[in-house]
Design an enzyme around this catalytic site. Structure first.
Site, PDB file in Angstrom:
ATOM      1  N   ASP A  91      36.462  30.964  48.779  1.00 41.58           N
ATOM      2  CA  ASP A  91      35.838  31.412  50.024  1.00 41.58           C
ATOM      3  C   ASP A  91      35.116  32.745  49.880  1.00 41.58           C
ATOM      4  O   ASP A  91      34.184  33.030  50.642  1.00 41.58           O
ATOM      5  CB  ASP A  91      36.904  31.553  51.119  1.00 41.58           C
ATOM      6  CG  ASP A  91      37.570  30.242  51.460  1.00 41.58           C
ATOM      7  OD1 ASP A  91      36.843  29.287  51.759  1.00 41.58           O
ATOM      8  OD2 ASP A  91      38.811  30.173  51.412  1.00 41.58           O
ATOM      9  N   HIS A 132      45.593  32.535  46.354  1.00 37.07           N
ATOM     10  CA  HIS A 132      45.587  31.088  46.589  1.00 37.07           C
ATOM     11  C   HIS A 132      46.992  30.539  46.408  1.00 37.07           C
ATOM     12  O   HIS A 132      47.733  30.985  45.530  1.00 37.07           O
ATOM     13  CB  HIS A 132      44.625  30.393  45.614  1.00 37.07           C
ATOM     14  CG  HIS A 132      44.204  29.034  46.051  1.00 37.07           C
ATOM     15  ND1 HIS A 132      44.991  27.917  45.866  1.00 37.07           N
ATOM     16  CD2 HIS A 132      43.072  28.600  46.675  1.00 37.07           C
ATOM     17  CE1 HIS A 132      44.370  26.859  46.358  1.00 37.07           C
ATOM     18  NE2 HIS A 132      43.207  27.244  46.861  1.00 37.07           N
TER      19      HIS A 132
END
Length: 369
Positions: A306, A255
């Site tokens: 996700d 991320h």
């Protein structure tokens, strides 16, 4: 700086990501994940505080009543080929809604909040209608059913029957976890748009168009594709080893903001495990858990929001190309919070660019070029 990494573009009191902790209006996501309903999150993001019981009841009623779509939205969706891009359909439908709202250019506080409720509710109804119309099923009118929550309404409109409590619980948690994430690309796009004093619908359309991009919104769909390609837990190690050897990206890991792991991922992991056990088929969870372990041991990367959401949506029986649309439905609450905040103290967002091209060029007549 490339990608504006680390650049502060505005001040906000909506959401913060500090030292790896995600907070909505000061409340940690760990605190909200299993304590707050999505409707409470909507109220918190828009009004800056949690609702009391009567305010929560009123918001739920307003959302249900506002979910009814203009019939011409259904006509529009029937013009599309069934295999047409679902995010493009959503983007066009939200833009089309502009023509059915008499308050579209009223920027007053009261009108903005009424429009926010209408758009929030209709996003869920549009996503459900996209799926039903492309599969030759009639859309379900939300005013004919009494719903306990937006999560229940969405699943009921999508499937055509009352969803099981565990499915409603799972969907509600997903909506809570995806609701807001500071100044991500789609949120920034929405704020830039409405800073020109364009209408709220244009702000949401800008956000949807930005979320549609492969680098922002559809990673969970790609995770599901990966899991399907692997197919069996016995093939995980070989598959991931090949990805690493070829220096290919493994979707759902890493991320831009979280360096020590996405705080939302653990909640989705637990939910995927629960749904797998409830369904009697833990294959998707088992593959995901093994991939997580191998990737961390090999690359030191942890899963993001996700990764396990792909398993959760698959267990809920949601078509894969709707994953990003559900993300958009949830994130509309956050987009709208930022739009309302932008309107509250607006200043045109107009950054500068650093010029790196040629300088002091001399004009040559066309005959001499």
């Amino acid at each position: 700086m490339s990608g504006l990494t680390g650049v502060v573009a505005c001040e906000t009191s909506i959401c913060s990501i500090e030292e790896g902790t995600l907070r909505y209006r000061g409340y940690t996501i760990d605190d909200l994940a299993y304590k707050a309903s999505f409707e409470e999150i909507i109220y918190l993001l828009w009004y800056g505080r949690l609702p009391n019981r009567l305010e929560l009841i009123a918001l739920k009623q307003d959302l249900t009543e506002s979910a009814v779509l203009p019939p011409k939205i259904y006509d529009l969706l029937r013009l599309y080929a069934p295999w047409g891009n679902a995010m493009a359909k959503l983007r066009t439908c939200v833009s089309f809604l502009t023509h059915f709202d008499d308050e579209v250019m009223d920027h007053s506080f009261a009108a903005d909040h009424r429009k926010a409720v209408r758009i929030m509710a209709r996003m869920a109804a549009i996503v459900a209608a996209i799926e039903r119309i492309r599969t030759d099923l009639e859309p379900i009118e939300p005013d004919a059913i009494k719903f306990s929550s937006l999560a229940e309404m969405f699943l009921w409109l999508l499937k055509g029957e009352k969803p099981e409590p565990i499915a409603v619980k799972a969907m509600d948690l997903c909506l809570v976890l995806h609701a807001e994430h500071e100044l991500n690309a789609s949120t920034f796009a929405s704020r830039v748009t409405v800073s020109t004093m364009s209408d709220i619908y244009s702000g949401i359309v800008s956000a949807i168009g930005t979320l549609k991009g492969a680098l922002h919104g559809n990673a969970n769909e790609q995770v599901a594709n990966m899991l399907e390609e692997i197919g069996d837990i016995g093939r995980v190690e070989e598959y991931i080893a090949a990805k690493i050897a070829n220096q290919e990206r493994i979707m759902g890991f890493g991320h831009r903001v979280y360096k020590n792991g996405d705080p939302r991922a653990k909640h989705l992991k637990a939910l995927a495990k629960e749904l797998g056990e409830y369904s009697g088929d833990t294959r998707w969870y088992d593959m995901s858990e093994k991939i997580e372990r191998i990737v961390y041991e090999s690359k030191g990367l942890r899963p993001n929001v996700d990764f396990y959401s792909a398993s959760v949506y698959t267990y809920l029986g949601i078509p894969r190309d709707l994953f990003t649309l559900i993300f958009a439905t949830s994130r509309t609450s956050g987009w709208m919070a930022h739009i309302l905040e932008q309107h509250d103290n607006n200043k045109l967002i107009r950054p500068r660019a650093k010029y790196i091209g040629k300088k002091h060029q001399e004009w040559l007549p066309v005959e001499e070029r």
